[in-house]
Enzyme design. Sequence first.
Site, PDB file in Angstrom:
ATOM      1  N   GLY A   1     -12.309  -3.926   1.489  1.00  0.00           N
ATOM      2  CA  GLY A   1     -13.712  -3.500   1.527  1.00  0.00           C
ATOM      3  C   GLY A   1     -14.063  -2.570   0.373  1.00  0.00           C
TER       4      GLY A   1
ATOM      5  N   GLY B   1      -6.953  -6.775   0.418  1.00  0.00           N
ATOM      6  CA  GLY B   1      -7.021  -7.480   1.692  1.00  0.00           C
ATOM      7  C   GLY B   1      -6.174  -8.735   1.678  1.00  0.00           C
TER       8      GLY B   1
ATOM      9  N   ARG C   1       0.837  -1.204   0.000  1.00  0.00           N
ATOM     10  CA  ARG C   1       0.000   0.000   0.000  1.00  0.00           C
ATOM     11  C   ARG C   1       0.875   1.260   0.000  1.00  0.00           C
ATOM     12  NH1 ARG C   1      -5.263  -1.029   3.903  1.00  0.00           N
ATOM     13  NH2 ARG C   1      -6.621  -1.729   2.216  1.00  0.00           N
TER      14      ARG C   1
HETATM   15  C1  3PG Z   1      -8.814  -1.347   5.030  1.00  0.00           C
HETATM   16  O1  3PG Z   1      -7.723  -1.849   5.292  1.00  0.00           O
HETATM   17  O2  3PG Z   1      -9.849  -2.023   4.887  1.00  0.00           O
HETATM   18  C2  3PG Z   1      -8.872   0.131   4.788  1.00  0.00           C
HETATM   19  O3  3PG Z   1      -7.658   0.726   5.124  1.00  0.00           O
HETATM   20  C3  3PG Z   1     -10.010   0.751   5.547  1.00  0.00           C
HETATM   21  O4  3PG Z   1      -9.884   0.482   6.920  1.00  0.00           O
HETATM   22  P1  3PG Z   1     -11.169   0.262   7.801  1.00  0.00           P
HETATM   23  O5  3PG Z   1     -11.838  -0.994   7.315  1.00  0.00           O
HETATM   24  O6  3PG Z   1     -10.677   0.160   9.212  1.00  0.00           O
HETATM   25  O7  3PG Z   1     -12.066   1.457   7.592  1.00  0.00           O
HETATM   26 MG    MG Z   2     -11.543  -2.865   6.077  1.00  0.00          MG
END
Ligand code: 3PG
Ligand code: MG
Length: 396
Positions: free
Chosen positions: A375, A352, A38
């Site tokens: 997400g 993810g 990232r």
């Molecule tokens: C993630 O890793 O899903 C994003 O950085 C967003 O983070 P969050 O789900 O804690 O909002």
């Molecule tokens: Mg997340």
Amino acid sequence: MDKMTLRDIEVGGKRVLVRVDFNVPLDEKTGEITDDNRIRAALPTIKYLTEHGAKVILMSHFGRPKGKVVDGLRLAGVAQRLSQILMQPVDIAPDCVGPEVEKMVANLKSGDILLLENLRFHAEEEAGDVPFAQALARLGDVFVNDAFGAAHRAHASISVITNYLPAVAGFLLKKEIENLGNILENPARPFASLLGGAKISDKVNMLENIMGKVDFLLIGGGMAATFLKAQSYEVGLSLIETEMLDTTARLTEEARKSGARLLLPVDVVVADELNNEAKTEVVPVEEIPKDKRIVDMGPQTVSKFSQALRNCQTIFWNGPVGIFEIPRFAQGTQELARLLANLGATTFIGGGSTAEVVNEMGLADKMTFVSTGGGASLEFLSGEKLPGVEALPDLE
Ligand code: 3PG
Ligand code: MG
């Protein structure tokens, strides 16, 4: 993408406030960054800005500190990693707003980089608080959103701030929207979606949205247990989402109607415990023992899935097909990752944990595109509008 980007504005000599998503995974024991992709993904935007003489102010959230200062969630380690990669100093501010930070910003010279402290140390960030967004906005002359991974959050530094500064998309945000957009618009056929991970509930909306477009739907991982259960198989101690059983039946029916082939595991690896020393065996799905749980796909399933995938022109993969965090249960996931890396097809990898697997195996370069959004990519593929993207002005 119909949004204004970095290239549409002047940045030389300006204070450019960039929202990035540096929410990188850390090793539980050592606190070391385990996957810095990232950070690397934001480099094109950062380098463009420094090369064009901007004063670069980066801001990010990190973990979920819920409005409190949590020492383990400070961004110093991230600043250090960024500095190593860029071979240039990256200063870290003691906070993300306030007089001291404003002073640091005022001292920046063209080409300098300052990283603000974790935005989520302030509850106002997630609340989308207006005065907080205004306090952030005071630090810049223009705002760049390059945080695709957080674009599904309507937070102060993501959407609210665009009311107080000229705002544009960064290069990563643009690349993500264009690549993921291709999946929805006109994927070359046959198109397969390989889905795993623990929960169906996370993926229902996305499944519904792509159902009419996919030729193959391959289901593995924890979520396969609920599909199997809905078809009356014994799944032993595997976790199932009881409230999703009807949904599963509906999705199966929708797949049938739309002509998509739905493939489920035909054999699985089962274990008595969830650790590397567990006793395991491979069984056909008709013979899952009551006192064991599914931890990976079996070899016949891997070969059946591989056969289907080899015929596809486009593949979207989201979710490991076994409990890959435990090395002994990672085999199915790794075999499919290697297969995808060696196919001629266009391969899109969801963010993810799927991105982590591919990065850890050193296969990212062999995929067409690896998303930095977990997400966010799911919501985008569900057809939902992302607040971070919506808030940016359209190209004239
Ligand atoms: C993630 O890793 O899903 C994003 O950085 C967003 O983070 P969050 O789900 O804690 O909002
Ligand atoms: Mg997340």
